[in-house]
Design a protein around this motif. Structure first.
Motif, PDB file in Angstrom:
ATOM      1  N   ALA A 247      47.002  36.143  35.049  1.00 35.97           N
ATOM      2  CA  ALA A 247      48.256  36.294  34.299  1.00 35.97           C
ATOM      3  C   ALA A 247      47.964  36.742  32.876  1.00 35.97           C
ATOM      4  CB  ALA A 247      49.027  34.981  34.284  1.00 35.97           C
ATOM      5  N   PHE A 248      48.798  37.647  32.364  1.00 33.06           N
ATOM      6  CA  PHE A 248      48.592  38.174  31.001  1.00 33.06           C
ATOM      7  C   PHE A 248      49.839  38.931  30.558  1.00 33.06           C
ATOM      8  CE2 PHE A 248      46.838  40.966  34.234  1.00 33.06           C
ATOM      9  CZ  PHE A 248      47.419  42.185  33.955  1.00 33.06           C
ATOM     10  N   ILE A 249      49.935  39.196  29.264  1.00 32.85           N
ATOM     11  CA  ILE A 249      50.989  40.063  28.728  1.00 32.85           C
ATOM     12  C   ILE A 249      50.354  41.414  28.423  1.00 32.85           C
ATOM     13  CG2 ILE A 249      52.697  40.415  26.896  1.00 32.85           C
ATOM     14  CD1 ILE A 249      52.883  37.467  26.484  1.00 32.85           C
ATOM     15  N   ALA A 250      51.039  42.502  28.785  1.00 29.74           N
ATOM     16  CA  ALA A 250      50.496  43.838  28.529  1.00 29.74           C
ATOM     17  C   ALA A 250      51.617  44.786  28.134  1.00 29.74           C
ATOM     18  CB  ALA A 250      49.788  44.379  29.766  1.00 29.74           C
ATOM     19  N   GLU A 251      51.240  45.790  27.395  1.00 31.87           N
ATOM     20  CA  GLU A 251      52.180  46.846  27.030  1.00 31.87           C
ATOM     21  C   GLU A 251      52.762  47.454  28.305  1.00 31.87           C
ATOM     22  OE1 GLU A 251      52.238  51.039  24.507  1.00 31.87           O
ATOM     23  OE2 GLU A 251      50.344  50.250  25.224  1.00 31.87           O
ATOM     24  N   GLU A 252      54.062  47.608  28.339  1.00 33.60           N
ATOM     25  CA  GLU A 252      54.697  48.170  29.522  1.00 33.60           C
ATOM     26  C   GLU A 252      54.106  49.552  29.808  1.00 33.60           C
ATOM     27  OE1 GLU A 252      58.956  48.174  29.395  1.00 33.60           O
ATOM     28  OE2 GLU A 252      59.024  48.306  31.582  1.00 33.60           O
ATOM     29  N   GLY A 253      53.706  49.767  31.047  1.00 34.52           N
ATOM     30  CA  GLY A 253      53.139  51.059  31.417  1.00 34.52           C
ATOM     31  C   GLY A 253      51.620  51.112  31.325  1.00 34.52           C
ATOM     32  N   SER A 254      51.015  50.139  30.647  1.00 39.38           N
ATOM     33  CA  SER A 254      49.551  50.182  30.499  1.00 39.38           C
ATOM     34  C   SER A 254      48.863  49.593  31.726  1.00 39.38           C
ATOM     35  CB  SER A 254      49.096  49.423  29.251  1.00 39.38           C
ATOM     36  OG  SER A 254      49.229  48.035  29.438  1.00 39.38           O
ATOM     37  N   PHE A 255      49.638  48.878  32.527  1.00 40.30           N
ATOM     38  CA  PHE A 255      49.046  48.261  33.710  1.00 40.30           C
ATOM     39  C   PHE A 255      49.594  48.918  34.967  1.00 40.30           C
ATOM     40  CE2 PHE A 255      49.385  45.278  37.243  1.00 40.30           C
ATOM     41  CZ  PHE A 255      48.052  44.959  37.412  1.00 40.30           C
ATOM     42  N   GLN A 256      48.695  49.316  35.843  1.00 41.42           N
ATOM     43  CA  GLN A 256      49.100  49.883  37.131  1.00 41.42           C
ATOM     44  C   GLN A 256      48.488  49.029  38.225  1.00 41.42           C
ATOM     45  OE1 GLN A 256      48.962  54.254  37.354  1.00 41.42           O
ATOM     46  NE2 GLN A 256      50.941  53.712  36.505  1.00 41.42           N
ATOM     47  N   PHE A 257      49.340  48.486  39.069  1.00 39.42           N
ATOM     48  CA  PHE A 257      48.845  47.591  40.105  1.00 39.42           C
ATOM     49  C   PHE A 257      48.058  48.362  41.162  1.00 39.42           C
ATOM     50  CE2 PHE A 257      49.660  45.357  44.221  1.00 39.42           C
ATOM     51  CZ  PHE A 257      48.852  44.266  43.958  1.00 39.42           C
ATOM     52  N   ASN A 258      47.055  47.674  41.706  1.00 37.98           N
ATOM     53  CA  ASN A 258      46.330  48.179  42.864  1.00 37.98           C
ATOM     54  C   ASN A 258      46.098  46.950  43.747  1.00 37.98           C
ATOM     55  OD1 ASN A 258      43.921  48.737  44.541  1.00 37.98           O
ATOM     56  ND2 ASN A 258      43.877  50.661  43.415  1.00 37.98           N
ATOM     57  N   PRO A 259      46.393  47.033  45.066  1.00 36.00           N
ATOM     58  CA  PRO A 259      46.245  45.847  45.929  1.00 36.00           C
ATOM     59  C   PRO A 259      44.854  45.213  45.831  1.00 36.00           C
ATOM     60  CG  PRO A 259      47.314  47.612  47.125  1.00 36.00           C
ATOM     61  CD  PRO A 259      46.910  48.186  45.809  1.00 36.00           C
ATOM     62  N   SER A 264      40.482  40.709  44.454  1.00 39.91           N
ATOM     63  CA  SER A 264      39.217  40.695  43.718  1.00 39.91           C
ATOM     64  C   SER A 264      39.008  39.364  42.981  1.00 39.91           C
ATOM     65  CB  SER A 264      39.213  41.848  42.723  1.00 39.91           C
ATOM     66  OG  SER A 264      38.148  41.699  41.833  1.00 39.91           O
ATOM     67  N   THR A 265      37.756  39.003  42.744  1.00 43.17           N
ATOM     68  CA  THR A 265      37.472  37.802  41.951  1.00 43.17           C
ATOM     69  C   THR A 265      37.183  38.133  40.490  1.00 43.17           C
ATOM     70  OG1 THR A 265      35.177  37.901  42.670  1.00 43.17           O
ATOM     71  CG2 THR A 265      36.632  36.423  43.902  1.00 43.17           C
ATOM     72  N   THR A 266      37.299  39.423  40.127  1.00 38.08           N
ATOM     73  CA  THR A 266      37.280  39.803  38.707  1.00 38.08           C
ATOM     74  C   THR A 266      38.400  40.813  38.497  1.00 38.08           C
ATOM     75  OG1 THR A 266      35.705  41.568  39.174  1.00 38.08           O
ATOM     76  CG2 THR A 266      34.794  39.510  38.336  1.00 38.08           C
ATOM     77  N   LEU A 267      39.099  40.685  37.385  1.00 38.57           N
ATOM     78  CA  LEU A 267      40.234  41.573  37.134  1.00 38.57           C
ATOM     79  C   LEU A 267      39.759  42.886  36.526  1.00 38.57           C
ATOM     80  CD1 LEU A 267      43.321  41.893  37.156  1.00 38.57           C
ATOM     81  CD2 LEU A 267      43.335  40.914  34.867  1.00 38.57           C
TER      82      LEU A 267
END
Ligand SMILES: *[C@@H]1O[C@H](CO)[C@@H](O)[C@H](O)[C@H]1NC(C)=O
Ligand SMILES: *[C@@H]1O[C@H](CO)[C@@H](O)[C@H](O)[C@H]1NC(C)=O
Ligand SMILES: *[C@@H]1O[C@H](CO)[C@@H](O)[C@H](O)[C@H]1NC(C)=O
Ligand SMILES: *[C@@H]1O[C@H](CO)[C@@H](O)[C@H](O)[C@H]1NC(C)=O
Ligand SMILES: *[C@@H]1O[C@H](CO)[C@@H](O)[C@H](O)[C@H]1NC(C)=O
Ligand SMILES: *[C@@H]1O[C@H](CO)[C@@H](O)[C@H](O)[C@H]1NC(C)=O
Ligand SMILES: *[C@@H]1O[C@H](CO)[C@@H](O)[C@H](O)[C@H]1NC(C)=O
Length: 350
Positions: A247-259, A264-267
């Motif tokens: 869980a984290f806060i990020a600038e909208e659009g800076s994060f793109q999900f990938n399944p 994964s055990t590291t983000l």
């Protein structure tokens, strides 16, 4: 010509000031042969754009270090002696030329400063991680971590430009605020993500609740928080493919999900361990009217304006038609178009 594209956005970003100090003299030296003339014209046009974007180009206070590596540090931010920054805006220039905010609970690198919008993009390393898995001998193992993000009263996490994001398949996560990290904190926003089988996960890059969820940040002033994951959720059914939550806060659009992130055990982070986050600031806790007659009034440039930020304080901007740094005497300047226009014309007629 990358510089020109960026300048076109008209935002006074510190990234725009990166050019060698001998640029102008070199530009003039181009006036030697006919073939090089075109280059001279192009160089002048670039200068013209710098002229409009930077006004006087004044950034730091006189006699103060104005750069950390190639990164410009505009006042009220500043490096070194106390006269070089406004309280709360001290910047440390690290050995590897990473500029970080000093008055913070964790290391917060500065990525960009925009005086026009009163915004700073920073790297947010405050990421919560919670993993629960069963070892081969049947022992249940948990490991978790989070960080307190605290940047003092001058800054706020922009509610409009950031999102709260959580990743996992049996995950309820929240942003906690409160005076005490361990016991007196409360939830300010939360979201949940569930997928009972790996193939239930959303396969696109958006955050839609299956493997990833997101929630709006409360618009009220958030400047001290920590991301948190609810331990009580039983993840037994998903442990084999998704043992961890983030869980984290990020600038909208800076994060793109990938399944793959949910399994994964590291983000997978950008910017070496974090995600960009947009902060806005105030330079005093009073209203403009209260601040104007005080010795510490921040909008010191002529042709600057003061804006109230309700409930928080005030900030400064250059008046319409002026650009530069409203926090410095003489910092807001009109456009220098006539002079540069003349140079351009003579270059073309030459
Ligand atoms: C500024 O510094 C960064 C990191 O050191 C580097 O990647 C980038 O190319 C530099 N930019 C300029 C214009 O020198
Ligand atoms: C400051 O001025 C710029 C340019 O005039 C404008 O784009 C921007 O919205 C203003 N910012 C604020 C906070 O009023
Ligand atoms: C299970 O394995 C872990 C790691 O190898 C070990 O630390 C733990 O003591 C073991 N538990 C039992 C009950 O054998
Ligand atoms: C520095 O941060 C602490 C903790 O948030 C805050 O209490 C203090 O007022 C801040 N100092 C300045 C000068 O902003
Ligand atoms: C919260 O924790 C602090 C320090 O750990 C302690 O002094 C305080 O009494 C605690 N408050 C409550 C309500 O438990
Ligand atoms: C991890 O992040 C980087 C940078 O955003 C990206 O280029 C890369 O494709 C990502 N990896 C995966 C598996 O999505
Ligand atoms: C800018 O400041 C000067 C000097 O105070 C003043 O004469 C001028 O009218 C101002 N311009 C605007 C547009 O307010």
């Amino acid at each position: 010509m990358q510089v020109r594209n960026k300048t076109n956005s008209k935002n006074l970003s510190t990234r725009f000031y990166i050019f060698p100090s001998n640029f102008f003299t070199n530009g003039l030296q181009f006036f030697t042969g006919k073939k090089k003339l075109m280059i001279a014209v192009a160089a002048m046009l670039v200068l013209l754009q710098f002229g409009t974007a930077t006004g006087g180009g004044m950034l730091a206070k006189d006699g103060c270090q104005d750069k950390c590596g190639n990164f410009s540090i505009p006042y009220p931010f500043g490096i070194g002696p106390e006269v070089c920054f406004r309280q709360g805006f001290e910047v440390n220039c690290g050995p590897d030329n990473v500029a970080t905010l000093v008055n913070s609970s964790i290391i917060i690198p500065l990525l960009d400063v925009n005086l026009d919008l009163s915004e700073a993009r920073v790297q947010n390393n405050a990421i919560a991680r919670y993993c629960k898995y069963t070892l081969e001998n049947g022992t249940e193992q948990k490991d978790w971590t989070t960080s307190n993000f605290d940047i003092g009263p001058s800054f706020m996490v922009s509610g409009a430009k950031n999102k709260f994001i959580a990743i996992g398949c049996a995950t309820v996560a929240s942003i906690m605020i409160g005076p005490n990290y361990d016991n007196e904190s409360f939830v300010t926003c939360a979201c949940g993500s569930f997928c009972y089988q790996e193939n239930m996960m959303y396969t696109g890059t958006e955050c839609f609740g299956r493997g990833c969820c997101q929630s709006a940040i409360p618009a009220e002033s958030l400047n001290s928080f920590y991301p948190s994951i609810l331990f009580a959720i039983d993840n037994t059914a998903v442990q084999s493919f998704s043992p961890c939550s983030y869980a984290f806060i990020a600038e909208e659009g800076s994060f793109q999900f990938n399944p793959s992130y949910a399994t994964s055990t590291t983000l997978n982070t950008t910017h070496g361990g974090g995600y960009p986050l947009v902060l806005s600031w105030v330079v005093g806790e009073e209203t403009c009217v209260q601040a104007k007659n005080g010795a510490s009034y921040a909008c010191t440039s002529t042709n600057s304006t003061c804006s109230d930020v309700p409930g928080r304080g005030y900030r400064c901007n250059c008046s319409q038609g002026y650009h530069g740094n409203p926090y410095l005497v003489g910092g807001c300047q009109g456009q220098h178009v006539p002079i540069l226009y003349h140079l351009c014309t003579s270059a073309i007629l030459y």
